[in-house]
Design a protein around this motif. Structure first.
Motif, PDB file in Angstrom:
ATOM      1  N   ALA A  16      -2.390  -6.305  10.473  1.00  5.53           N
ATOM      2  CA  ALA A  16      -1.709  -7.243   9.575  1.00  5.53           C
ATOM      3  C   ALA A  16      -1.537  -6.643   8.186  1.00  5.53           C
ATOM      4  O   ALA A  16      -0.479  -6.801   7.564  1.00  5.53           O
ATOM      5  N   ARG A  17      -2.554  -5.947   7.702  1.00  5.16           N
ATOM      6  CA  ARG A  17      -2.432  -5.303   6.384  1.00  5.16           C
ATOM      7  C   ARG A  17      -1.348  -4.231   6.385  1.00  5.16           C
ATOM      8  O   ARG A  17      -0.557  -4.137   5.444  1.00  5.16           O
ATOM      9  N   PHE A  19       1.214  -4.102   8.328  1.00  5.20           N
ATOM     10  CA  PHE A  19       2.497  -4.797   8.456  1.00  5.20           C
ATOM     11  C   PHE A  19       2.949  -5.373   7.119  1.00  5.20           C
ATOM     12  O   PHE A  19       4.115  -5.212   6.722  1.00  5.20           O
ATOM     13  N   LEU A  20       2.038  -6.037   6.396  1.00  9.22           N
ATOM     14  CA  LEU A  20       2.409  -6.644   5.116  1.00  9.22           C
ATOM     15  C   LEU A  20       2.754  -5.589   4.066  1.00  9.22           C
ATOM     16  O   LEU A  20       3.703  -5.761   3.293  1.00  9.22           O
ATOM     17  N   LEU A  23       6.187  -4.386   4.793  1.00  8.51           N
ATOM     18  CA  LEU A  23       7.213  -5.346   4.374  1.00  8.51           C
ATOM     19  C   LEU A  23       7.427  -5.328   2.862  1.00  8.51           C
ATOM     20  O   LEU A  23       8.566  -5.421   2.395  1.00  8.51           O
ATOM     21  N   PHE A  24       6.340  -5.208   2.093  1.00  8.54           N
ATOM     22  CA  PHE A  24       6.491  -5.140   0.638  1.00  8.54           C
ATOM     23  C   PHE A  24       7.260  -3.882   0.221  1.00  8.54           C
ATOM     24  O   PHE A  24       8.124  -3.938  -0.655  1.00  8.54           O
TER      25      PHE A  24
END
Length: 116
Positions: A16-17, A19-20, A23-24
């Motif tokens: 998740a980290r 992925f985020l 995205l940023f």
């Protein structure tokens, strides 16, 4: 049983980290790409712009997975949360392996640099 749950939770949080962060980076790249297209002086072709956006999305995921392989152990050395960064590194290694396999199937790194 709780240690297995904590390990799996940290493993999912590692993905998740990554992925985020991807995205940023992609969102920042979209802003830069939009301004480059706006001030380029030529007409905006939507198909070419969307291809650039797609390549930027894939590149951001790839860059973050490679950087996580290096950044995870560095954060591990300086942090008290050992399990979090071990699982982040494992997730980054898995994602890097996937990206390397994709690159191998699609023709390697040189095919992305050569524009026809």
């Amino acid at each position: 049983m709780e240690s297995i749950q904590d390990g799996f939770s940290a493993f999912v949080m590692g993905f998740a980290r990554l992925f985020l962060i991807s995205l940023f980076i992609w969102m920042f790249g979209l802003v830069v790409l939009l301004f480059r297209e706006m001030f380029s002086g030529r007409e905006l072709v939507l198909r070419e712009y969307l291809q650039k956006v797609w390549r930027l999305l894939l590149a951001s995921f790839e860059w973050v997975s490679y950087a996580g392989v290096i950044g995870g152990p560095v954060f591990l050395m300086f942090s008290e949360e050992k399990l979090t960064y071990v699982m982040l590194t494992v997730a980054a290694v898995i994602m890097s392996g996937v990206w390397l396999a994709v690159r191998k199937q699609t023709g390697g790194f040189m095919s992305s640099r050569v524009r026809k």
